[in-house]
Design a protein around this motif. Structure first.
Motif, PDB file in Angstrom:
ATOM      1  N   LEU A 122       0.774  -1.218   0.061  1.00 27.67           N
ATOM      2  CA  LEU A 122      -0.121   0.050  -0.059  1.00 27.67           C
ATOM      3  C   LEU A 122       0.878   1.536  -0.148  1.00 27.67           C
ATOM      4  O   LEU A 122       0.444   2.163  -0.791  1.00 27.67           O
ATOM      5  CB  LEU A 122      -0.886  -0.050   1.323  1.00 27.67           C
ATOM      6  N   ARG A 123       2.098   1.397   0.944  1.00 29.51           N
ATOM      7  CA  ARG A 123       2.798   2.533   0.791  1.00 29.51           C
ATOM      8  C   ARG A 123       3.630   2.970  -0.567  1.00 29.51           C
ATOM      9  O   ARG A 123       3.633   3.880  -0.542  1.00 29.51           O
ATOM     10  CB  ARG A 123       3.470   2.614   1.996  1.00 29.51           C
ATOM     11  N   LEU A 125       4.004   0.537  -3.576  1.00 28.00           N
ATOM     12  CA  LEU A 125       3.346   0.509  -4.591  1.00 28.00           C
ATOM     13  C   LEU A 125       2.133   1.169  -5.252  1.00 28.00           C
ATOM     14  O   LEU A 125       1.948   1.770  -5.977  1.00 28.00           O
ATOM     15  CB  LEU A 125       3.001  -1.245  -4.827  1.00 28.00           C
ATOM     16  N   GLU A 126       1.301   1.358  -4.201  1.00 28.83           N
ATOM     17  CA  GLU A 126       0.197   1.904  -4.222  1.00 28.83           C
ATOM     18  C   GLU A 126       0.265   3.537  -4.076  1.00 28.83           C
ATOM     19  O   GLU A 126      -0.276   4.477  -4.299  1.00 28.83           O
ATOM     20  CB  GLU A 126      -1.096   1.517  -3.296  1.00 28.83           C
ATOM     21  N   ASP A 127       1.325   3.943  -3.341  1.00 32.73           N
ATOM     22  CA  ASP A 127       1.820   5.121  -3.038  1.00 32.73           C
ATOM     23  C   ASP A 127       0.872   5.895  -2.194  1.00 32.73           C
ATOM     24  O   ASP A 127       0.562   7.228  -2.425  1.00 32.73           O
ATOM     25  CB  ASP A 127       2.168   6.257  -4.243  1.00 32.73           C
ATOM     26  N   LEU A 128       0.338   5.101  -1.292  1.00 28.42           N
ATOM     27  CA  LEU A 128      -0.674   5.851  -0.288  1.00 28.42           C
ATOM     28  C   LEU A 128      -0.057   6.278   0.868  1.00 28.42           C
ATOM     29  O   LEU A 128       1.159   5.876   1.384  1.00 28.42           O
ATOM     30  CB  LEU A 128      -1.775   4.733   0.294  1.00 28.42           C
ATOM     31  N   VAL A 130       0.434   7.175   5.214  1.00 27.95           N
ATOM     32  CA  VAL A 130       0.266   6.212   6.322  1.00 27.95           C
ATOM     33  C   VAL A 130      -1.087   6.304   6.834  1.00 27.95           C
ATOM     34  O   VAL A 130      -1.708   5.329   7.269  1.00 27.95           O
ATOM     35  CB  VAL A 130       1.177   6.987   7.697  1.00 27.95           C
ATOM     36  N   GLU A 131      -1.872   7.540   6.589  1.00 32.24           N
ATOM     37  CA  GLU A 131      -3.391   7.679   6.985  1.00 32.24           C
ATOM     38  C   GLU A 131      -4.276   6.942   6.414  1.00 32.24           C
ATOM     39  O   GLU A 131      -5.065   6.243   6.791  1.00 32.24           O
ATOM     40  CB  GLU A 131      -3.729   9.048   7.206  1.00 32.24           C
ATOM     41  N   GLN A 132      -3.857   6.882   4.842  1.00 36.19           N
ATOM     42  CA  GLN A 132      -4.842   6.247   3.928  1.00 36.19           C
ATOM     43  C   GLN A 132      -4.630   4.726   4.064  1.00 36.19           C
ATOM     44  O   GLN A 132      -5.499   3.783   4.193  1.00 36.19           O
ATOM     45  CB  GLN A 132      -4.259   6.476   2.684  1.00 36.19           C
ATOM     46  N   THR A 133      -3.164   4.246   4.342  1.00 33.28           N
ATOM     47  CA  THR A 133      -3.062   3.060   4.483  1.00 33.28           C
ATOM     48  C   THR A 133      -3.578   2.561   5.709  1.00 33.28           C
ATOM     49  O   THR A 133      -4.316   1.187   6.009  1.00 33.28           O
ATOM     50  CB  THR A 133      -1.554   2.617   4.553  1.00 33.28           C
ATOM     51  N   ALA A 134      -3.602   3.180   6.761  1.00 30.31           N
ATOM     52  CA  ALA A 134      -4.018   3.009   7.859  1.00 30.31           C
ATOM     53  C   ALA A 134      -5.651   2.602   7.894  1.00 30.31           C
ATOM     54  O   ALA A 134      -6.313   1.811   8.341  1.00 30.31           O
ATOM     55  CB  ALA A 134      -4.127   3.913   9.149  1.00 30.31           C
ATOM     56  N   ALA A 135      -6.300   3.627   7.208  1.00 30.94           N
ATOM     57  CA  ALA A 135      -7.719   3.646   7.109  1.00 30.94           C
ATOM     58  C   ALA A 135      -8.237   2.207   6.261  1.00 30.94           C
ATOM     59  O   ALA A 135      -9.114   1.544   6.490  1.00 30.94           O
ATOM     60  CB  ALA A 135      -8.389   4.606   6.345  1.00 30.94           C
ATOM     61  N   LEU A 136      -7.363   2.124   5.174  1.00 32.74           N
ATOM     62  CA  LEU A 136      -7.630   0.880   4.598  1.00 32.74           C
ATOM     63  C   LEU A 136      -7.516  -0.605   5.239  1.00 32.74           C
ATOM     64  O   LEU A 136      -8.218  -1.339   5.041  1.00 32.74           O
ATOM     65  CB  LEU A 136      -6.751   0.809   3.111  1.00 32.74           C
TER      66      LEU A 136
END
Length: 173
Positions: A122-123, A125-128, A130-136
């Motif tokens: 997520l961080r 490859l998807e370039d999300l 930290v907050e977006q990754t945590a939410a997902l």
């Protein structure tokens, strides 16, 4: 109504299928497993399409991550076999150090715990964020940061030449 659902879903798969397959490949580690993972995720999404159609891609990605982590957990309980030494990875006559490093990195990624591999995917490859990754993933931002740090540290231990590979111009960490 059914024709609209089918058409919308088909359009979604045509437009976003390749990107979703890349995510599935990063999670699964090989093409066949990635295709199976994506097919199962799309089948689940189709069953809920009327409710998710406006926000389908994050929903499908969440299915991919959760299904893959669940699969890792099931396999780890049944079939994990530690080995003392990583088998020879270079093909006969291949003197390409970069190829060896990439193969070793792939093995090291497969050795990471499911949560750490999902966080790295997520961080990086998807370039999300930290907050977006945590939410997902349904966890706190601090958990994402610590899992990411631990995963990168473990990768550096398992693949000593990784820093050399990523220190080239045009490659970001």
């Amino acid at each position: 109504m059914v024709a609209d659902v089918d058409g919308e879903f088909t359009t979604f798969v045509e437009e976003r299928g390749a990107a979703l397959l890349r995510v599935a490949y990063a999670l699964a580690g090989n093409q066949h497993a990635a295709e199976d993972l994506l097919q199962n995720a799309l089948a689940k999404a189709y069953a809920r399409w009327p409710r998710i159609r406006g926000d389908a891609e994050p929903y499908v990605k969440r299915i991919l991550y959760h299904d893959q982590v669940s699969g890792w957990r099931r396999r780890a309980r049944r079939s994990e076999v530690p080995v003392a030494q990583v088998p020879e990875l270079a093909a006969a006559g291949d003197d390409g150090r970069e190829t060896d490093l990439r193969l070793l990195l792939l093995e090291a990624l497969r050795a990471l715990p499911p949560r750490q591999r999902a966080v790295l995917t997520l961080r990086y490859l998807e370039d999300l964020s930290v907050e977006q990754t945590a939410a997902l993933l349904g966890c706190r931002a601090g958990t994402v940061a610590s899992q990411s740090s631990r995963a990168l540290a473990r990768l550096r231990r398992l693949v000593p030449g990784l820093d050399e590979l990523t220190d080239r111009p045009g490659v970001t960490r």
